[in-house]
Write a protein that holds these residues in place. Structure first.
Motif, PDB file in Angstrom:
ATOM      1  N   HIS A 139      34.396 -33.685  -7.891  1.00 25.72           N
ATOM      2  CA  HIS A 139      34.886 -34.757  -8.902  1.00 25.72           C
ATOM      3  C   HIS A 139      34.956 -33.980 -10.200  1.00 25.72           C
ATOM      4  O   HIS A 139      34.304 -33.030 -10.718  1.00 25.72           O
ATOM      5  CB  HIS A 139      33.929 -35.956  -9.132  1.00 25.72           C
ATOM      6  CG  HIS A 139      32.522 -35.736  -9.712  1.00 25.72           C
ATOM      7  ND1 HIS A 139      32.382 -36.486 -10.968  1.00 25.72           N
ATOM      8  CD2 HIS A 139      31.440 -34.664  -9.614  1.00 25.72           C
ATOM      9  CE1 HIS A 139      31.153 -36.050 -11.251  1.00 25.72           C
ATOM     10  NE2 HIS A 139      30.553 -35.019 -10.763  1.00 25.72           N
ATOM     11  N   HIS A 142      34.121 -29.891  -9.921  1.00 26.95           N
ATOM     12  CA  HIS A 142      32.932 -29.266  -9.637  1.00 26.95           C
ATOM     13  C   HIS A 142      32.191 -29.850  -8.457  1.00 26.95           C
ATOM     14  O   HIS A 142      32.518 -31.289  -8.253  1.00 26.95           O
ATOM     15  CB  HIS A 142      31.847 -28.966 -10.813  1.00 26.95           C
ATOM     16  CG  HIS A 142      31.403 -30.430 -11.083  1.00 26.95           C
ATOM     17  ND1 HIS A 142      31.966 -31.029 -12.066  1.00 26.95           N
ATOM     18  CD2 HIS A 142      30.246 -30.901 -10.908  1.00 26.95           C
ATOM     19  CE1 HIS A 142      31.426 -32.064 -12.500  1.00 26.95           C
ATOM     20  NE2 HIS A 142      30.215 -32.122 -11.589  1.00 26.95           N
ATOM     21  N   TYR A 183      25.389 -41.181 -10.542  1.00 29.30           N
ATOM     22  CA  TYR A 183      25.621 -41.446 -11.965  1.00 29.30           C
ATOM     23  C   TYR A 183      25.729 -42.906 -12.404  1.00 29.30           C
ATOM     24  O   TYR A 183      26.130 -43.653 -11.359  1.00 29.30           O
ATOM     25  CB  TYR A 183      27.142 -40.960 -12.244  1.00 29.30           C
ATOM     26  CG  TYR A 183      27.282 -39.328 -12.367  1.00 29.30           C
ATOM     27  CD1 TYR A 183      27.156 -38.632 -13.348  1.00 29.30           C
ATOM     28  CD2 TYR A 183      27.671 -38.952 -11.075  1.00 29.30           C
ATOM     29  CE1 TYR A 183      27.276 -37.512 -13.360  1.00 29.30           C
ATOM     30  CE2 TYR A 183      27.976 -37.557 -10.822  1.00 29.30           C
ATOM     31  CZ  TYR A 183      27.625 -36.823 -12.188  1.00 29.30           C
ATOM     32  OH  TYR A 183      27.790 -35.234 -11.943  1.00 29.30           O
ATOM     33  N   HIS A 217      28.459 -30.170  -6.335  1.00 27.94           N
ATOM     34  CA  HIS A 217      27.067 -30.190  -6.563  1.00 27.94           C
ATOM     35  C   HIS A 217      26.191 -29.333  -5.657  1.00 27.94           C
ATOM     36  O   HIS A 217      24.772 -29.613  -5.289  1.00 27.94           O
ATOM     37  CB  HIS A 217      26.361 -31.264  -6.785  1.00 27.94           C
ATOM     38  CG  HIS A 217      27.215 -32.423  -7.710  1.00 27.94           C
ATOM     39  ND1 HIS A 217      28.005 -33.626  -7.425  1.00 27.94           N
ATOM     40  CD2 HIS A 217      27.166 -32.318  -9.012  1.00 27.94           C
ATOM     41  CE1 HIS A 217      28.495 -33.885  -8.278  1.00 27.94           C
ATOM     42  NE2 HIS A 217      28.000 -33.264  -9.500  1.00 27.94           N
TER      43      HIS A 217
HETATM   44 FE   LIG Z   1      29.065 -33.870 -11.217  1.00 26.00          FE
END
Ligand SMILES: [Fe+2]
Length: 181
Positions: A137, A82, A91, A84
């Protein structure tokens, strides 16, 4: 005055905030690395370890609109490729290990698109990964239970459900695709 590492990191991000730039991303990355060094004796962190929430909002900035979330994941949990939308994301691994793969989107001549995997890396405790607008990613929890922080430049639930800017890919005959088959 910040009472704990979480508040200190948020203050640092607020102080560095601005339009997307190398400097802003680097400053946010540093703050999240600091957050990962928080002692587990801090109340908010020991509570997170105890609760192990699938999805918990830790902070939402009323002015700049960035959001910090915590996620607990079990080994084997897979989130397909996906992007964003217009947002960017960092992360930060607190516990466990998650393998993150990156992909390039290749447009098909007949419409639609397919993904080609570039590489993957196992993100371990203390490490962060940055995904900028347009990056694609996937994630797979390889060592659980994992606890990770997800810093998002904007409310990604809104970017997805209201603005419909987030693209998710589906597997067809072993190829990740979007749009027309
Ligand atoms: Fe993500």
């Amino acid at each position: 005055m910040a009472r704990n590492t979480l508040e200190r990191s948020i203050e640092g991000i607020r102080a560095a905030w601005g339009p997307l730039s190398t400097e802003v991303v680097a400053a946010c990355q540093r703050q999240l690395e600091d957050l990962l060094r928080a002692p587990v004796t801090e109340d908010w962190l020991s509570a997170l370890h105890g609760e192990a929430p699938a999805n918990k909002e830790l902070y939402r900035d009323p002015k700049h609109r960035f959001v910090l979330l915590a996620h607990s994941e079990y080994a084997g949990l897979y989130r397909p490729p996906h992007d964003h939308g217009r947002g960017w994301v960092i992360y930060a691994m607190q516990k466990g290990e998650i393998e993150m793969g990156t992909f390039a989107r290749i447009e098909n001549p007949d419409g639609g698109a397919k993904l080609v995997k570039r590489n993957s890396t196992v993100v371990r405790p203390g490490q962060v990964q940055v995904y900028l607008p347009g990056d694609i990613h996937d994630t797979r929890c390889v060592t659980g239970p994992a606890l990770l922080f997800r810093f998002t430049e904007r409310d990604l639930a809104k970017e997805d459900k209201q603005e419909h800017r987030v693209t998710r890919y589906v597997e067809r005959d072993g190829v990740w695709t979007a749009g027309a088959a």
